[in-house]
Design a protein around this motif. Structure first.
Motif, PDB file in Angstrom:
ATOM      1  N   LEU A 133       0.820  -1.204   0.000  1.00 36.94           N
ATOM      2  CA  LEU A 133       0.000   0.000   0.000  1.00 36.94           C
ATOM      3  C   LEU A 133       0.859   1.262   0.000  1.00 36.94           C
ATOM      4  O   LEU A 133       0.618   2.190  -0.783  1.00 36.94           O
ATOM      5  CB  LEU A 133      -0.936   0.001   1.204  1.00 36.94           C
ATOM      6  CG  LEU A 133      -1.825   1.227   1.363  1.00 36.94           C
ATOM      7  CD1 LEU A 133      -2.802   1.305   0.200  1.00 36.94           C
ATOM      8  CD2 LEU A 133      -2.558   1.178   2.678  1.00 36.94           C
ATOM      9  N   ILE A 134       1.875   1.313   0.839  1.00 38.04           N
ATOM     10  CA  ILE A 134       2.745   2.493   0.896  1.00 38.04           C
ATOM     11  C   ILE A 134       3.463   2.696  -0.434  1.00 38.04           C
ATOM     12  O   ILE A 134       3.578   3.821  -0.922  1.00 38.04           O
ATOM     13  CB  ILE A 134       3.743   2.367   2.065  1.00 38.04           C
ATOM     14  CG1 ILE A 134       2.996   2.530   3.390  1.00 38.04           C
ATOM     15  CG2 ILE A 134       4.867   3.383   1.954  1.00 38.04           C
ATOM     16  CD1 ILE A 134       3.823   2.219   4.615  1.00 38.04           C
ATOM     17  N   THR A 135       3.927   1.612  -1.039  1.00 38.20           N
ATOM     18  CA  THR A 135       4.599   1.724  -2.336  1.00 38.20           C
ATOM     19  C   THR A 135       3.671   2.279  -3.399  1.00 38.20           C
ATOM     20  O   THR A 135       4.039   3.192  -4.144  1.00 38.20           O
ATOM     21  CB  THR A 135       5.135   0.344  -2.776  1.00 38.20           C
ATOM     22  OG1 THR A 135       6.005  -0.150  -1.765  1.00 38.20           O
ATOM     23  CG2 THR A 135       5.856   0.426  -4.101  1.00 38.20           C
ATOM     24  N   ILE A 136       2.461   1.755  -3.476  1.00 40.81           N
ATOM     25  CA  ILE A 136       1.500   2.221  -4.483  1.00 40.81           C
ATOM     26  C   ILE A 136       1.120   3.677  -4.220  1.00 40.81           C
ATOM     27  O   ILE A 136       1.071   4.493  -5.145  1.00 40.81           O
ATOM     28  CB  ILE A 136       0.248   1.320  -4.499  1.00 40.81           C
ATOM     29  CG1 ILE A 136       0.616  -0.090  -4.930  1.00 40.81           C
ATOM     30  CG2 ILE A 136      -0.834   1.899  -5.393  1.00 40.81           C
ATOM     31  CD1 ILE A 136       1.261  -0.200  -6.287  1.00 40.81           C
ATOM     32  N   LEU A 137       0.850   4.025  -2.968  1.00 39.10           N
ATOM     33  CA  LEU A 137       0.476   5.404  -2.656  1.00 39.10           C
ATOM     34  C   LEU A 137       1.626   6.368  -2.933  1.00 39.10           C
ATOM     35  O   LEU A 137       1.412   7.479  -3.411  1.00 39.10           O
ATOM     36  CB  LEU A 137       0.017   5.527  -1.203  1.00 39.10           C
ATOM     37  CG  LEU A 137      -1.266   4.772  -0.866  1.00 39.10           C
ATOM     38  CD1 LEU A 137      -1.599   4.937   0.610  1.00 39.10           C
ATOM     39  CD2 LEU A 137      -2.423   5.229  -1.734  1.00 39.10           C
ATOM     40  N   TRP A 138       2.861   5.947  -2.661  1.00 44.28           N
ATOM     41  CA  TRP A 138       4.006   6.789  -2.954  1.00 44.28           C
ATOM     42  C   TRP A 138       4.125   7.023  -4.463  1.00 44.28           C
ATOM     43  O   TRP A 138       4.374   8.142  -4.904  1.00 44.28           O
ATOM     44  CB  TRP A 138       5.287   6.146  -2.411  1.00 44.28           C
ATOM     45  CG  TRP A 138       6.509   6.932  -2.747  1.00 44.28           C
ATOM     46  CD1 TRP A 138       6.970   8.066  -2.134  1.00 44.28           C
ATOM     47  CD2 TRP A 138       7.427   6.655  -3.800  1.00 44.28           C
ATOM     48  NE1 TRP A 138       8.112   8.502  -2.743  1.00 44.28           N
ATOM     49  CE2 TRP A 138       8.422   7.650  -3.769  1.00 44.28           C
ATOM     50  CE3 TRP A 138       7.506   5.658  -4.761  1.00 44.28           C
ATOM     51  CZ2 TRP A 138       9.478   7.681  -4.670  1.00 44.28           C
ATOM     52  CZ3 TRP A 138       8.562   5.691  -5.652  1.00 44.28           C
ATOM     53  CH2 TRP A 138       9.537   6.693  -5.601  1.00 44.28           C
ATOM     54  N   MET A 139       3.909   5.975  -5.233  1.00 49.75           N
ATOM     55  CA  MET A 139       3.991   6.119  -6.686  1.00 49.75           C
ATOM     56  C   MET A 139       2.837   6.958  -7.229  1.00 49.75           C
ATOM     57  O   MET A 139       3.012   7.732  -8.165  1.00 49.75           O
ATOM     58  CB  MET A 139       4.012   4.747  -7.352  1.00 49.75           C
ATOM     59  CG  MET A 139       5.277   3.965  -7.081  1.00 49.75           C
ATOM     60  SD  MET A 139       5.242   2.324  -7.798  1.00 49.75           S
ATOM     61  CE  MET A 139       5.517   2.710  -9.515  1.00 49.75           C
ATOM     62  N   ALA A 140       1.651   6.809  -6.655  1.00 46.64           N
ATOM     63  CA  ALA A 140       0.466   7.506  -7.170  1.00 46.64           C
ATOM     64  C   ALA A 140       0.519   9.002  -6.912  1.00 46.64           C
ATOM     65  O   ALA A 140      -0.174   9.768  -7.570  1.00 46.64           O
ATOM     66  CB  ALA A 140      -0.795   6.920  -6.552  1.00 46.64           C
ATOM     67  N   ARG A 141       1.328   9.449  -5.972  1.00 41.26           N
ATOM     68  CA  ARG A 141       1.403  10.871  -5.670  1.00 41.26           C
ATOM     69  C   ARG A 141       2.236  11.640  -6.691  1.00 41.26           C
ATOM     70  O   ARG A 141       2.215  12.855  -6.738  1.00 41.26           O
ATOM     71  CB  ARG A 141       1.964  11.095  -4.276  1.00 41.26           C
ATOM     72  CG  ARG A 141       3.395  10.601  -4.166  1.00 41.26           C
ATOM     73  CD  ARG A 141       4.283  11.527  -3.391  1.00 41.26           C
ATOM     74  NE  ARG A 141       5.645  11.069  -3.352  1.00 41.26           N
ATOM     75  CZ  ARG A 141       6.564  11.377  -4.267  1.00 41.26           C
ATOM     76  NH1 ARG A 141       6.259  12.095  -5.295  1.00 41.26           N
ATOM     77  NH2 ARG A 141       7.792  10.939  -4.146  1.00 41.26           N
ATOM     78  N   LYS A 142       2.975  10.945  -7.538  1.00 35.65           N
ATOM     79  CA  LYS A 142       3.842  11.594  -8.513  1.00 35.65           C
ATOM     80  C   LYS A 142       3.012  12.322  -9.571  1.00 35.65           C
ATOM     81  O   LYS A 142       1.912  11.897  -9.904  1.00 35.65           O
ATOM     82  CB  LYS A 142       4.739  10.558  -9.197  1.00 35.65           C
ATOM     83  CG  LYS A 142       5.714   9.889  -8.246  1.00 35.65           C
ATOM     84  CD  LYS A 142       6.368   8.710  -8.905  1.00 35.65           C
ATOM     85  CE  LYS A 142       7.768   9.020  -9.308  1.00 35.65           C
ATOM     86  NZ  LYS A 142       8.436   7.857  -9.917  1.00 35.65           N
ATOM     87  N   PRO A 143       3.546  13.420 -10.109  1.00 42.49           N
ATOM     88  CA  PRO A 143       2.808  14.139 -11.151  1.00 42.49           C
ATOM     89  C   PRO A 143       2.785  13.354 -12.466  1.00 42.49           C
ATOM     90  O   PRO A 143       3.612  12.470 -12.686  1.00 42.49           O
ATOM     91  CB  PRO A 143       3.599  15.449 -11.311  1.00 42.49           C
ATOM     92  CG  PRO A 143       4.960  15.141 -10.798  1.00 42.49           C
ATOM     93  CD  PRO A 143       4.800  14.076  -9.755  1.00 42.49           C
ATOM     94  N   SER A 144       1.839  13.701 -13.305  1.00 40.87           N
ATOM     95  CA  SER A 144       1.704  13.046 -14.605  1.00 40.87           C
ATOM     96  C   SER A 144       2.904  13.349 -15.481  1.00 40.87           C
ATOM     97  O   SER A 144       3.539  14.383 -15.362  1.00 40.87           O
ATOM     98  CB  SER A 144       0.448  13.541 -15.316  1.00 40.87           C
ATOM     99  OG  SER A 144      -0.683  13.248 -14.552  1.00 40.87           O
ATOM    100  N   GLN A 145       3.207  12.406 -16.375  1.00 41.50           N
ATOM    101  CA  GLN A 145       4.243  12.619 -17.372  1.00 41.50           C
ATOM    102  C   GLN A 145       3.578  12.879 -18.706  1.00 41.50           C
ATOM    103  O   GLN A 145       2.435  12.493 -18.935  1.00 41.50           O
ATOM    104  CB  GLN A 145       5.120  11.383 -17.517  1.00 41.50           C
ATOM    105  CG  GLN A 145       6.044  11.153 -16.370  1.00 41.50           C
ATOM    106  CD  GLN A 145       7.017  10.016 -16.679  1.00 41.50           C
ATOM    107  OE1 GLN A 145       6.881   9.310 -17.669  1.00 41.50           O
ATOM    108  NE2 GLN A 145       7.997   9.849 -15.820  1.00 41.50           N
ATOM    109  N   SER A 146       4.330  13.524 -19.603  1.00 38.23           N
ATOM    110  CA  SER A 146       3.794  13.691 -20.949  1.00 38.23           C
ATOM    111  C   SER A 146       3.720  12.315 -21.595  1.00 38.23           C
ATOM    112  O   SER A 146       4.382  11.375 -21.168  1.00 38.23           O
ATOM    113  CB  SER A 146       4.699  14.618 -21.767  1.00 38.23           C
ATOM    114  OG  SER A 146       5.932  13.972 -22.026  1.00 38.23           O
TER     115      SER A 146
END
Length: 161
Positions: A133-146
């Motif tokens: 869960l922490i790994t997924i939430l950490w990744m999901a907080r990143k901004p979108s890429q082009s």
């Protein structure tokens, strides 16, 4: 994207694992799921809907809601990982490991009628689940890429012609 649009979008794309999901879409749907899971667990407890099956407690409303929303949550998570340029395969592999561990633990108890220390088993399962869960939430907080960066980094989206 407002909360209602995000929830509707996630249910419209019930099992769509390709494409992209914005941060608001992912976070509003996640908040919706957590909120209703807590609400349904409370309703199950307050109204005495909890039933015992062997040594296990079943929360009917909570479990039905969880079953209905699992696939859209996995899909929006995969789309969110595409949006940040990460391959969703890593998420699917980790989830397969967690589900496999839970299945093996349950099957071991049912087959052998030998119950391992419940506190140890639940601690291990909770620790693995929390790490995922922490790994997924950490990744999901990143901004979108082009789209170009997302495609170059290994996302499995196809290039529009």
């Amino acid at each position: 994207m407002n909360p209602i649009e995000a929830i509707i979008t996630c249910f419209r794309k019930y099992a769509v694992f390709s494409g992209r999901a914005t941060r608001p879409e992912f976070w509003w749907f996640t908040l919706f799921m957590i909120g209703l899971l807590i609400l349904f667990a409370l309703v199950d407890g307050v109204f005495g809907l909890i039933t015992m099956v062997g040594a296990y407690e079943l929360y009917p409303l909570t479990e039905v809601f969880g079953l209905v929303t699992t696939l859209p949550f996995l899909a929006v998570t995969a789309r969110r990982l595409h949006d940040i340029g990460s391959a969703s395969r890593s998420f699917i592999i980790v989830m397969a490991v967690v589900v496999g561990a839970l299945y093996l633990f349950t099957a071991y108890e049912m087959i052998t009628d030998h119950y391992v220390s419940e506190s140890l088993a639940y601690t291990i399962i909770a620790s693995v689940s929390l790490a995922v869960l922490i790994t997924i939430l950490w990744m999901a907080r990143k901004p979108s890429q082009s789209e170009d960066k997302a495609l170059a980094s290994g996302s499995n989206e196809s290039v529009p012609s």
